[in-house]
Design a protein around this motif. Sequence first.
Motif, mmCIF file in Angstrom:
data_model
loop_
_atom_site.group_PDB
_atom_site.id
_atom_site.type_symbol
_atom_site.label_atom_id
_atom_site.label_comp_id
_atom_site.label_asym_id
_atom_site.label_seq_id
_atom_site.Cartn_x
_atom_site.Cartn_y
_atom_site.Cartn_z
ATOM 1 N N PHE A 1 0.704 4.131 -2.952
ATOM 2 C CA PHE A 1 0.538 5.563 -2.689
ATOM 3 C C PHE A 1 1.636 6.369 -3.387
ATOM 4 O O PHE A 1 1.384 7.446 -3.942
ATOM 5 C CB PHE A 1 0.563 5.815 -1.187
ATOM 6 C CG PHE A 1 0.363 7.259 -0.820
ATOM 7 C CD1 PHE A 1 -0.884 7.852 -0.960
ATOM 8 C CD2 PHE A 1 1.415 8.025 -0.341
ATOM 9 C CE1 PHE A 1 -1.074 9.193 -0.627
ATOM 10 C CE2 PHE A 1 1.236 9.355 -0.011
ATOM 11 C CZ PHE A 1 -0.009 9.938 -0.151
ATOM 12 N N PRO B 1 0.807 -1.226 0.000
ATOM 13 C CA PRO B 1 0.000 0.000 0.000
ATOM 14 C C PRO B 1 0.841 1.278 0.000
ATOM 15 O O PRO B 1 0.477 2.267 -0.654
ATOM 16 C CB PRO B 1 -0.818 -0.128 1.293
ATOM 17 C CG PRO B 1 -0.952 -1.593 1.500
ATOM 18 C CD PRO B 1 0.365 -2.162 1.061
ATOM 19 N N TYR C 1 -7.767 1.735 3.750
ATOM 20 C CA TYR C 1 -6.856 2.294 2.745
ATOM 21 C C TYR C 1 -7.500 3.467 2.012
ATOM 22 O O TYR C 1 -6.862 4.501 1.782
ATOM 23 C CB TYR C 1 -6.461 1.221 1.729
ATOM 24 C CG TYR C 1 -5.624 0.096 2.297
ATOM 25 C CD1 TYR C 1 -4.683 0.323 3.283
ATOM 26 C CD2 TYR C 1 -5.778 -1.212 1.826
ATOM 27 C CE1 TYR C 1 -3.914 -0.711 3.801
ATOM 28 C CE2 TYR C 1 -5.020 -2.247 2.332
ATOM 29 C CZ TYR C 1 -4.093 -1.993 3.317
ATOM 30 O OH TYR C 1 -3.340 -3.017 3.817
ATOM 31 N N PHE D 1 -6.070 7.187 1.766
ATOM 32 C CA PHE D 1 -5.494 7.667 0.514
ATOM 33 C C PHE D 1 -6.411 8.580 -0.294
ATOM 34 O O PHE D 1 -5.933 9.299 -1.173
ATOM 35 C CB PHE D 1 -5.094 6.479 -0.366
ATOM 36 C CG PHE D 1 -4.029 5.604 0.240
ATOM 37 C CD1 PHE D 1 -3.138 6.101 1.172
ATOM 38 C CD2 PHE D 1 -3.912 4.271 -0.116
ATOM 39 C CE1 PHE D 1 -2.157 5.296 1.739
ATOM 40 C CE2 PHE D 1 -2.935 3.447 0.434
ATOM 41 C CZ PHE D 1 -2.051 3.972 1.369
ATOM 42 N N LEU E 1 -6.143 2.759 -7.269
ATOM 43 C CA LEU E 1 -6.137 2.419 -5.848
ATOM 44 C C LEU E 1 -6.897 1.126 -5.583
ATOM 45 O O LEU E 1 -6.402 0.227 -4.887
ATOM 46 C CB LEU E 1 -6.766 3.558 -5.042
ATOM 47 C CG LEU E 1 -5.906 4.802 -4.813
ATOM 48 C CD1 LEU E 1 -6.732 5.899 -4.157
ATOM 49 C CD2 LEU E 1 -4.689 4.477 -3.957
ATOM 50 N N LEU F 1 -9.526 -4.284 5.330
ATOM 51 C CA LEU F 1 -8.599 -3.158 5.239
ATOM 52 C C LEU F 1 -8.847 -2.226 4.063
ATOM 53 O O LEU F 1 -8.399 -1.062 4.100
ATOM 54 C CB LEU F 1 -7.156 -3.680 5.165
ATOM 55 C CG LEU F 1 -6.616 -4.324 6.435
ATOM 56 C CD1 LEU F 1 -5.228 -4.892 6.205
ATOM 57 C CD2 LEU F 1 -6.592 -3.317 7.585
ATOM 58 N N LEU G 1 -4.467 -2.108 -4.410
ATOM 59 C CA LEU G 1 -4.371 -2.223 -2.959
ATOM 60 C C LEU G 1 -4.703 -3.610 -2.433
ATOM 61 O O LEU G 1 -4.357 -3.938 -1.299
ATOM 62 C CB LEU G 1 -5.301 -1.192 -2.292
ATOM 63 C CG LEU G 1 -4.801 0.252 -2.287
ATOM 64 C CD1 LEU G 1 -5.892 1.185 -1.773
ATOM 65 C CD2 LEU G 1 -3.528 0.397 -1.455
ATOM 66 N N GLN H 1 -8.065 -8.220 3.281
ATOM 67 C CA GLN H 1 -8.311 -7.178 2.294
ATOM 68 C C GLN H 1 -9.735 -6.638 2.372
ATOM 69 O O GLN H 1 -9.972 -5.445 2.159
ATOM 70 C CB GLN H 1 -7.991 -7.657 0.886
ATOM 71 C CG GLN H 1 -8.854 -8.774 0.363
ATOM 72 C CD GLN H 1 -8.344 -9.314 -0.957
ATOM 73 O OE1 GLN H 1 -8.960 -9.107 -1.988
ATOM 74 N NE2 GLN H 1 -7.212 -10.001 -0.930
#
Length: 323
Positions: free
Chosen positions: A88, A84, A148, A152, A105, A144, A109, A141
């Motif tokens: 970014f 990640p 994220y 972001f 993204l 999360l 990710l 995932q």
Amino acid sequence: MTHLEVRPLERYQLVWYLFAIINGIGFGLLLPSFADGLAQLTWPLLALLLYSTFTQIPLQSLRSAMLDRRFLMLAVCGNFVIVPALVFALLKLVPAEPAVQLGVLLVLLVPCTDWFITFSHLGKGDSRYALAFAPISLILQICLLPVYLWLFVPETFAAAVVQKQMLLAFAGLIVLPLCLAYFTRTVVDRYSSSPSLMDRLAVWQVPLLAIVMFIISASQVSLILDSGALLLQLLPVFVLFALLALLLAAMLGYLGRLPVLQWRVLAFSFSSRNSFVVLPLALALPAGYEMTVVTIVFQSLVELFLMALFVWLVPHLFFKRTN
């Protein structure tokens, strides 16, 4: 952990997906109104695809998957902390268009939980570790990804895209198929000694994804053709990501003193992404974010070409045992 058998459809899936996209573009140009009608089939097909995929992930084996903690620690750290941060940083190379950046993204990710297992096997890695990591990766995932995006994506942008339809898509096309798949595996494992049902469900993954790619290509053909220059700008970003993922696998494998077969699994895990798990979220975005879908489909196509190359490259890069 069980041995993986690679089916012919999986071995040649790149050919099927290319065939589907090319024919979808042609179909959309010849019969645009009919192609728009086909787009209504995308949702049920995605639900079936994700259900079929999730049935192949041994969620019931989570406890036994924790046995090799060194490998799992490196896989989790690489996929959910270092990658990640890398995404970014790479975002600065992406055209400053919100829909495109959101697509990058979403797709970069989350690590792959399906065809990375196949490619780990084809690339002479130990697919048992790929199978063990898959359920842990899927659960992490799902938990999360909202974190994220919160980190972001600017707050005003997030408020514009995270709407009721996106939340419904997450619940109906990710959480519900995941629960049904877990129930299916539980019933089959408990009451059936034959793996035939799981085998039949696995066979459907490639044709279902090919049909979804066909429909998206047909219904978005004008946008795809008009975005050629933009997609070419994304190509080096996706290639660079995959190459840096290989470098990350080499570094973590060396520092963790992993056996070479586990190094190779890390390489495919870091470099492959879960494109069609985030596809329902992209399709649920409001009008004006169609490029998010196109970005995700384009990344998956680039990735498949790279995976075909990595199947040859990874065994040559990671060939010395470290313990």
